[in-house]
Design an enzyme around this catalytic site. Structure first.
Site, PDB file in Angstrom:
ATOM      1  N   CYS A   1      -8.757  44.609  57.954  1.00 37.39           N
ATOM      2  CA  CYS A   1      -8.677  45.717  56.118  1.00 37.39           C
ATOM      3  C   CYS A   1      -7.700  46.249  56.088  1.00 37.39           C
ATOM      4  CB  CYS A   1     -10.320  45.832  55.858  1.00 37.39           C
ATOM      5  SG  CYS A   1     -10.430  46.255  54.258  1.00 37.39           S
TER       6      CYS A   1
ATOM      7  N   GLU B   1     -15.873  37.718  57.392  1.00 39.53           N
ATOM      8  CA  GLU B   1     -16.595  39.561  57.887  1.00 39.53           C
ATOM      9  C   GLU B   1     -15.985  40.349  58.516  1.00 39.53           C
ATOM     10  OE1 GLU B   1     -18.079  40.689  62.272  1.00 39.53           O
ATOM     11  OE2 GLU B   1     -15.632  40.131  61.146  1.00 39.53           O
TER      12      GLU B   1
END
Length: 481
Positions: A91, A129
Site C-alpha cells: 500500500c 490482502e
C-alpha cells in the site's frame, strides 16, 4: 491436470512465497500467471510451487508488475481468462490533491496495476490482502480510493473492511498460533451498472465476516509447541540457540531479568506489571521534576511515573537484585528494558520472547505476534532458541515439505514475514464464495465448497488436533449431561 480440467484458474500478483497459491491450489485451482519482483522470494515460490509441476502446467513467471501492465493493453503473455485474481499488494499513499477517489487517482501506485488488469480482464473473484493499518484513520483516503475504484470496475465490495487473523481459527480449520490481523478485500464481478443499482436499492454490502474466534475456539488454547520441530531434527540447531558470547550474552540478559521475576514471586507473590519496565528510570517518584515531565510526550511521562512508583513499591527487591547482578549495568540500553505480557508465567523461560529495539518483550507461550519482514525472531523460552525459518513458515500455514530456495536465513525470515497466512486467507475466501455463489462460476463454487476446511495440512503437529478433539468431546459430554 490441464487448464481445461481445472475447476478454475488464478493469477497470483505480488506473490511472495506462495501463501495464496497454497490456498487456491488447495481448492483445485491452477495458477496461470505469477508476478513477484523480489528475486529471493520468487526463487522460493518457483522452487515450491512451479518446478514440481509438469512443464506444460507451469504458470508464466513475471518479475515486475509494471511489465505486465503497460499503459496500452497488458503483457501479451497475460492470460485472457481466469477465475481468481489474488494479490498481497503493498500500500502506497495516494495523492490527495485531486480527491478523485477512483481509477485516475490510483495511477502511479501499485494498486493501479491491479486495477488495470481488472479493467481489461474482469475475473469473477478478487482476493486482496493488506496490513491492518490500511483501514486505520491515517489511511482512510487510500481505503476510499481502493473501494471506489473497484466499484467503478464492476466489483461488488464492502466499504467495511474484513479483518481476520489465523489465531481465531481452530486447528481443524487452518488456524495457527500467530496473531496476524490483516485486511482482506474480496469482490465479485457483477458489472458497474449493477453495482450502482445494488448500492442504490440495498445499500452497502456487509463485510465478508466478523473479526473474532470461530466455532467457539478460544485463542488462549494455542500452544506454540504445535508448530515446532523436534530439536533433534533441526540441522545446525546451534545457529538458533541463544548466544552466550561476551559480546552478545543473550542467555545472560534473560537470566538476569528472570532473577527479578523470581524475586517478585518469592517475596511479593506478584507478577511483573504490564507496562514497560525501564530500569534506567527506576528512581523515587519524588525526584521527578513535574516541569520536565510536562515537556515530554504524555505516553513517555506516564511510563516514567509508573516506573518510579514501581521502584518505590519494590525498592528492597530491586536493590537486592541489582546488587546480585552488577553486570546488568553493562547491558545495552535496549536490554535494560522489559515488557511483561506473559500473565502469570513464573519464569521468563516459560514465555515466548522477542529482542526488540524497545526492549525484551515476554508473552505467554500460546501464540506469537505477527511475523515481520525485519528480524525480530520469536524466542521459545522452553527451547532456549529462536524459531527456525521452517517453523516460521508453518506459522503461516505452509506445509512441512515447504522449504526455501536461498541459503541466507535472513532472507527466509523476511520472506515469511512478508507472506500471507494461508488459514486466514482460505477462511475469508471460502466465506466469500459461499455468500456470493449465485454470481460466481459453478465449477469454482463447487471446487471451493467441496474442498476440506483445513488448507494447512500438516503445518501443525498431531497434538494440536488431538487437543481440539478432546475439547470437542468434553463439550459434547457437557451438552449430553
Amino acid at each position: 491436470m490441464t487448464t481445461a480440467s481445472a475447476p478454475f484458474t488464478f493469477v497470483d500478483l505480488f506473490a511472495g512465497i506462495g501463501g495464496f497459491h497454497s490456498v487456491l491450489s488447495h481448492a483445485g485451482g491452477r495458477c496461470v500467471y505469477v508476478s513477484e519482483i523480489d528475486d529471493a522470494a520468487r526463487s522460493t515460490y518457483v522452487h515450491n510451487w512451479v518446478t514440481p509441476l509438469p512443464e506444460k502446467m507451469r504458470p508464466t513467471i513475471n518479475t515486475d508488475i509494471n511489465l505486465a501492465t503497460p499503459d496500452e493493453g497488458l503483457d501479451p503473455d497475460f492470460p485472457e481468462n481466469f477465475g481468481v485474481l489474488a494479490a498481497g499488494f503493498p500500500c502506497q499513499p495516494f495523492s490527495k490533491s485531486g480527491h478523485q477517489h477512483g481509477m485516475e487517482e490510483a495511477r502511479g501506485t501499485l494498486f493501479w496495476n491491479i486495477a488495470r488488469i481488472l479493467e481489461e480482464r474482469h475475473p469473477p473473484v478478487i482476493l486482496l490482502e493488506n496490513v491492518r493499518n490500511l483501514v486505520g484513520p491515517r489511511h482512510r483516503h487510500e481505503w476510499d480510493v481502493i473501494i471506489d475504484t473497484l466499484r467503478e470496475l464492476g466489483y461488488r465490495v464492502s466499504s467495511k473492511p474484513t479483518v481476520f487473523s489465523p489465531h481465531f481459527l481452530p486447528p481443524s480449520m487452518g488456524g495457527t498460533p500467530q496473531v496476524r490481523e490483516r485486511v482482506f478485500i474480496l469482490g465479485t464481478y457483477i458489472g458497474p451498472e449493477r453495482v450502482k443499482e445494488e448500492i442504490k436499492t440495498r445499500g452497502d454490502v456487509p463485510p465478508t465476516l466478523t473479526r473474532g474466534p470461530v466455532n467457539g475456539w478460544d485463542p488462549r488454547n494455542w500452544d506454540v509447541e504445535w508448530v515446532l520441530d523436534d530439536d533433534a531434527d533441526i540441522e545446525n540447531i546451534d545457529r538458533y540457540r541463544l548466544t552466550t558470547a561476551e559480546t552478545k550474552p543473550e542467555t545472560e540478559w534473560i537470566n538476569v531479568w528472570d532473577d527479578l521475576v523470581q524475586r517478585m514471586w518469592a517475596y511479593r507473590g506478584e507478577r511483573l506489571p504490564g507496562f514497560p519496565l525501564w530500569a534506567d528510570a527506576w528512581v523515587p517518584e519524588s525526584s521527578l521534576n513535574p516541569n520536565e515531565l510536562d515537556l515530554l510526550p504524555p505516553w513517555k511521562a506516564d511510563f516514567l511515573i509508573k516506573n518510579a512508583r514501581f521502584y518505590d513499591q519494590h525498592r528492597d527487591i530491586i536493590t537486592a537484585w541489582r546488587t546480585a547482578n552488577p553486570n546488568f549495568n553493562q547491558f545495552p540500553p535496549s536490554r535494560r528494558k522489559l515488557e511483561w505480557q506473559a500473565q502469570d508465567a513464573t519464569s521468563l523461560w516459560e514465555t515466548v520472547m522477542h529482542f526488540r529495539p524497545s526492549g525484551i518483550r515476554a508473552k505467554a507461550p500460546t501464540y506469537v505476534p505477527a511475523l515481520v519482514a525485519i528480524t525480530q525472531t520469536s524466542i521459545v523460552g522452553k527451547r532456549r532458541r529462536k524459531i527456525t525459518p521452517h517453523e516460521a513458515a508453518r506459522l503461516q500455514g505452509l506445509p512441512r515439505w515447504f522449504d526455501f530456495a536461498n541459503a541466507r536465513e535472513a532472507l527466509s525470515y523476511k520472506q515469511v514475514g512478508n507472506g500471507v497466512a494461508a488459514g486466514a486467507a482460505w477462511y475469508v475466501f471460502r466465506a466469500h464464495v459461499e455468500r456470493d455463489q449465485d454470481d460466481l462460476p459453478r465449477a469454482l463454487v463447487r471446487a471451493v465448497l467441496d474442498a476440506p476446511l483445513n488448507p494447512t495440512g500438516d503445518a501443525l503437529s498431531p497434538e494440536a488436533f488431538a487437543f481440539e478433539a478432546e475439547l470437542d468431546r468434553e463439550s459434547q459430554e457437557l451438552l449430553v449431561g
